[in-house]
Structure formats: structure tokens, C-alpha cells
Design a protein around this motif. Structure first.
Motif, short mmCIF file in Angstrom:
data_model
loop_
_atom_site.label_atom_id
_atom_site.label_comp_id
_atom_site.label_asym_id
_atom_site.label_seq_id
_atom_site.Cartn_x
_atom_site.Cartn_y
_atom_site.Cartn_z
N SER A 1 6.26 -6.15 14.69
CA SER A 1 6.82 -5.11 15.54
C SER A 1 5.86 -3.93 15.59
CB SER A 1 8.19 -4.64 15.02
OG SER A 1 9.15 -5.67 15.12
N LEU A 2 5.50 -3.50 16.80
CA LEU A 2 4.56 -2.41 17.01
C LEU A 2 4.96 -1.62 18.24
CD1 LEU A 2 1.08 -4.18 16.55
CD2 LEU A 2 2.00 -2.41 15.05
N SER B 1 6.23 -12.91 -5.97
CA SER B 1 5.93 -14.31 -5.68
C SER B 1 7.13 -15.07 -5.12
CB SER B 1 5.42 -15.02 -6.93
OG SER B 1 6.41 -14.99 -7.95
N THR B 2 8.32 -14.44 -5.16
CA THR B 2 9.52 -15.16 -4.74
C THR B 2 10.28 -14.50 -3.60
OG1 THR B 2 10.81 -14.03 -6.45
CG2 THR B 2 9.84 -16.18 -7.02
N GLU B 3 10.16 -13.17 -3.45
CA GLU B 3 10.93 -12.45 -2.45
C GLU B 3 10.00 -11.72 -1.48
OE1 GLU B 3 14.29 -10.14 -3.99
OE2 GLU B 3 13.78 -10.94 -5.97
N SER B 4 10.25 -11.88 -0.20
CA SER B 4 9.46 -11.17 0.81
C SER B 4 9.90 -9.71 0.86
CB SER B 4 9.66 -11.82 2.19
OG SER B 4 8.91 -11.14 3.17
N PRO B 5 8.99 -8.77 0.70
CA PRO B 5 9.39 -7.36 0.64
C PRO B 5 9.86 -6.83 2.00
CG PRO B 5 7.01 -7.54 0.63
CD PRO B 5 7.54 -8.93 0.52
N PRO B 6 10.88 -5.99 2.02
CA PRO B 6 11.31 -5.36 3.27
C PRO B 6 10.40 -4.19 3.62
CG PRO B 6 12.64 -4.52 1.47
CD PRO B 6 11.71 -5.54 0.87
N ALA B 7 10.52 -3.70 4.84
CA ALA B 7 9.78 -2.50 5.23
C ALA B 7 10.47 -1.28 4.66
CB ALA B 7 9.71 -2.39 6.75
N VAL B 8 9.73 -0.43 3.98
CA VAL B 8 10.28 0.79 3.42
C VAL B 8 9.50 1.99 3.94
CG1 VAL B 8 11.18 -0.29 1.33
CG2 VAL B 8 8.84 0.58 1.35
N THR B 9 10.18 3.10 4.12
CA THR B 9 9.56 4.32 4.60
C THR B 9 8.98 5.08 3.41
OG1 THR B 9 11.04 4.49 6.48
CG2 THR B 9 9.93 6.50 5.80
N ILE B 10 7.67 5.28 3.45
CA ILE B 10 6.98 6.00 2.38
C ILE B 10 7.00 7.49 2.67
CG2 ILE B 10 4.84 6.14 1.06
CD1 ILE B 10 6.28 3.41 0.99
N GLY B 11 6.89 7.85 3.94
CA GLY B 11 6.89 9.24 4.39
C GLY B 11 7.09 9.25 5.88
N GLY C 1 6.75 8.63 9.43
CA GLY C 1 5.94 7.73 10.22
C GLY C 1 5.10 6.76 9.41
N HIS C 2 5.34 6.68 8.11
CA HIS C 2 4.53 5.85 7.21
C HIS C 2 5.42 4.76 6.61
CE1 HIS C 2 1.66 5.67 3.48
NE2 HIS C 2 1.60 4.59 4.24
N VAL C 3 5.16 3.51 6.97
CA VAL C 3 5.98 2.38 6.55
C VAL C 3 5.12 1.32 5.90
CG1 VAL C 3 7.56 0.56 7.36
CG2 VAL C 3 7.62 2.82 8.42
N ALA C 4 5.62 0.71 4.81
CA ALA C 4 4.88 -0.37 4.13
C ALA C 4 5.84 -1.46 3.69
CB ALA C 4 4.11 0.18 2.94
N ARG C 5 5.31 -2.67 3.59
CA ARG C 5 6.08 -3.81 3.06
C ARG C 5 5.49 -4.17 1.70
NH1 ARG C 5 9.35 -6.66 6.59
NH2 ARG C 5 9.26 -5.99 8.76
N CYS C 6 6.06 -3.61 0.64
CA CYS C 6 5.52 -3.83 -0.70
C CYS C 6 6.56 -3.48 -1.74
CB CYS C 6 4.26 -2.97 -0.89
SG CYS C 6 3.51 -3.13 -2.52
N TRP C 7 6.69 -4.33 -2.77
CA TRP C 7 7.67 -4.08 -3.82
C TRP C 7 7.24 -2.95 -4.75
CZ3 TRP C 7 12.22 -5.57 -2.85
CH2 TRP C 7 12.50 -6.81 -2.27
N THR D 1 15.02 3.22 2.90
CA THR D 1 14.88 1.90 3.46
C THR D 1 14.74 1.97 4.96
OG1 THR D 1 16.42 1.23 1.73
CG2 THR D 1 15.84 -0.43 3.33
N SER D 2 13.97 1.04 5.56
CA SER D 2 13.72 1.05 7.00
C SER D 2 13.81 -0.34 7.56
CB SER D 2 12.32 1.62 7.30
OG SER D 2 11.97 1.43 8.63
N ASP D 3 14.18 -0.44 8.84
CA ASP D 3 14.22 -1.73 9.52
C ASP D 3 12.96 -1.96 10.34
OD1 ASP D 3 16.73 -2.37 8.56
OD2 ASP D 3 17.74 -1.28 10.16
N ALA D 4 11.96 -1.08 10.23
CA ALA D 4 10.76 -1.19 11.09
C ALA D 4 9.99 -2.44 10.80
CB ALA D 4 9.86 0.02 10.86
#
Length: 329
Positions: A28-29, A301-311, A313-319, A326-329
């Protein structure tokens, strides 16, 4: 404000002898009017397939778009359009500079005839009018002696000149969106700088929005407004260019930045990212970067990380990234 281009849940896969290759997976972009969006990642991450998907240049079959995929340009889903309607948009409203100009230009036609053909394919103008515009376009992209160069064949030009021809063809119908797929990869650093300056100038002059695809984060520092980092067919981090450079949240983004040479630290040893991008038919489970990640934890290694808002306009997918919410982006 509605984005000029909105991509939602884009998935592009290919049927191969080795299985289904999910080259682009749930991407999504958004691209705003007048914005430059940088799309960055290693070879094999899905950048070019994303670009080709926007223009529906993926052959079907073996390619296939996901059922939930949407590519909305000015509110119209390009995936729903007929071939004739798509041809009205390709080149005229959304144009693309391809990665290898020598393989994109027809070797048996002069560059002038190719630019003229691009103009007349979308506009009802005479051959003489199209020829005049082609010369002017070559002048706009700073081609030396454009009248003479109109008669040249691609093999008579340097790589930098060929790339200028590709840019002229892309601009021939004044598109609203320009997709530049690694336009400086095969050029030396001096010509690279000239092409980057040219694209920045043309964007301002014509008011275009630009998607700039590269494997080099350093190239984006001076030209992009926002950056989307891609790995394993997914967007793993998005944010303003300054935010990505100053506060990268995803370990992959951090690794890409560590591999960029620094002018202020010429003696510093560059850090590589161990391993290689997996094949699209065998993506790892969980986070697709975890086999190469030095910061991985057990759930990576087992769960796909969700998109989270770091700040903002700043979103990352990382545990291991620290989320603000939390974000749905």
C-alpha cells in the motif's frame, strides 16, 4: 486531500516451474500531487514489479494481480480499465523511464522517429509538429545539438545521452506522474549527478509527481520527499526522507544506510547486510528479513509483524521497532 495515486493491497504473483512467485505482496502506497516518492531496496525486493504493475505492464498470464488489489489514479482503479482506456493513460498521464535505456530503445530506428512516434500515439498532431516538439524536448533535457541528434541511432550515443532520450520520450505528453526505474544505475557518478539534477529541474518545471526507484538510499537524500523501503515484496518502512535518514526504525533500513559511503567519514568501513534476498517462491515465514537480521527475536521467525506508527507519517513493520500506536497502513 485525495492522493494523486493510491495503491492498496497490491499483490502481483507469477506462475513458475518452481511454484507461485509472490513478487509483490500486500503493498500500500500513496503519491501526492507534486511529490517525489523514493522506493528503495535490494535487487529482487519487488520494486520494478511494483512499477510495472502500476502501468499494468505485467503479462497475464503468467502474472496475476490479487483480488483485493487496487491502483487508483485520480479515483479510477486502473485494474478495472479496458486495454484501450489504459493506453490513453500510459505515456500520456503516467510515464515510465525504464532501467536499461539501450534495451528500451529500438536499435533500428533513429531516436527522433521514436520520440515522434510517442507523441503521435497520444496526440492528434502532424508529423512536422511532432518533430518540432521532439527537438524541443531534446533541448529541454540538455541534449547537445538536438537537431543533429534526432538523426542518430541509439548505438551512436553514450549511456547518459540514451537516458536523456528516454526522459524526453517520457515527458513527450506532459505526464502527471513519472516513474523512474533506477535511471542512474549504469552511469558514472558525474553523469548520475547530471541526470538527478535534470529530473529535479523537470519535476519543478512540469509540476509532476515522481516515483524514483533505486537500490541506493544515498541517491534519494537530495531528491525525495518521502521514502518507502521494500524487502521481500513488502513495504517494511515508510516516512519522510529526513526521518528515514535520521531515525530509521527497521533493521533493514538501518543496514541499507550503514552501506552508504559517507563523505564526512571517508575511512569508515562500510557494513554489509549478511545473506541475500530469498527467492519470491520461498519467502521465509514470519518477518521475511529475520534470517538476515541481527536484532531478531523469537517471534520474528513465526509471526508476520503488523505496521506500527513510529512517529508522524513514519510507519514500520518490525517486532523490535518502538511503536507510538498501532496502524493499519
Amino acid at each position: 486531500m485525495t492522493p494523486l495515486l493510491s495503491i492498496r493491497r497490491l499483490s502481483t504473483s507469477f506462475a513458475t516451474d518452481a511454484g507461485i512467485a509472490r513478487a509483490v505482496d500486500d503493498v500500500s502506497l500513496d503519491l501526492e500531487q507534486g511529490e517525489t516518492l523514493g522506493l528503495v531496496g535490494e535487487s529482487g525486493c519487488g520494486k520494478t514489479v511494483t512499477a510495472l504493475s502500476i502501468l499494468r505492464l505485467i503479462a497475464e498470464p503468467p502474472g496475476q494481480y490479487g483480488e483485493e488489489s487496487r491502483i487508483e489514479y485520480e479515483g479510477v482503479n486502473l485494474l478495472d480499465l479496458s486495454p484501450n482506456k489504459l493506453r490513453e493513460i500510459r505515456g500520456a498521464q503516467i510515464a515510465m523511464i525504464f532501467q536499461e535505456p539501450m534495451s528500451s530503445l529500438n536499435p533500428v530506428l533513429t531516436i527522433g522517429s521514436q520520440i515522434v512516434e510517442a507523441i503521435r500515439a497520444h496526440e492528434s498532431v502532424s508529423k512536422s509538429e511532432a518533430t518540432e516538439r521532439a527537438v524541443e524536448l531534446l533541448r529541454v533535457v540538455a541534449m547537445p545539438d538536438p537537431d543533429h541528434r534526432m538523426k542518430d541511432y541509439p548505438h551512436q550515443m553514450s549511456g547518459g545521452m540514451q537516458q536523456r532520450v528516454m526522459i524526453a520520450m517520457a515527458l513527450s505528453c506532459h505526464p502527471k506522474i513519472l516513474i523512474a526505474d533506477e535511471p542512474t544505475t549504469a552511469l558514472d557518478v558525474t553523469i548520475q549527478a547530471q541526470i538527478l539534477d535534470l529530473l529535479t529541474d523537470l519535476k519543478a518545471r512540469f509540476g509532476m509527481s515522481v516515483i524514483f526507484i533505486t537500490h541506493d538510499l544515498g541517491v534519494l537524500a537530495g531528491i525525495a520527499d518521502r521514502v518507502a523501503v521494500m524487502y521481500g515484496g513488502k513495504i517494511v518502512e515508510q516516512g519522510a526522507v529526513r526521518t528515514i535518514f535520521e531515525r530509521p526504525a527497521h533493521p533493514y533500513t538501518q543496514g541499507l544506510l550503514a552501506a552508504v559511503p559517507r563523505i564526512d567519514r571517508p575511512d569508515a568501513q562500510l557494513q554489509g547486510i549478511p545473506g541475500a534476498v530469498p527467492t519470491a517462491t520461498q519467502w521465509p515465514s514470519g518477518c521475511r528479513f529475520h534470517p538476515r537480521c541481527s536484532q531478531r527475536i523469537e517471534r520474528c521467525s513465526t509471526e508476520s509483524p503488523p505496521a506500527v506508527t513510529i512517529g508522524a507519517g513514519h510507519v514500520a513493520r518490525c517486532w523490535v521497532a518502538t511503536p507510538a500506536e498501532t496502524s493499519d497502513a
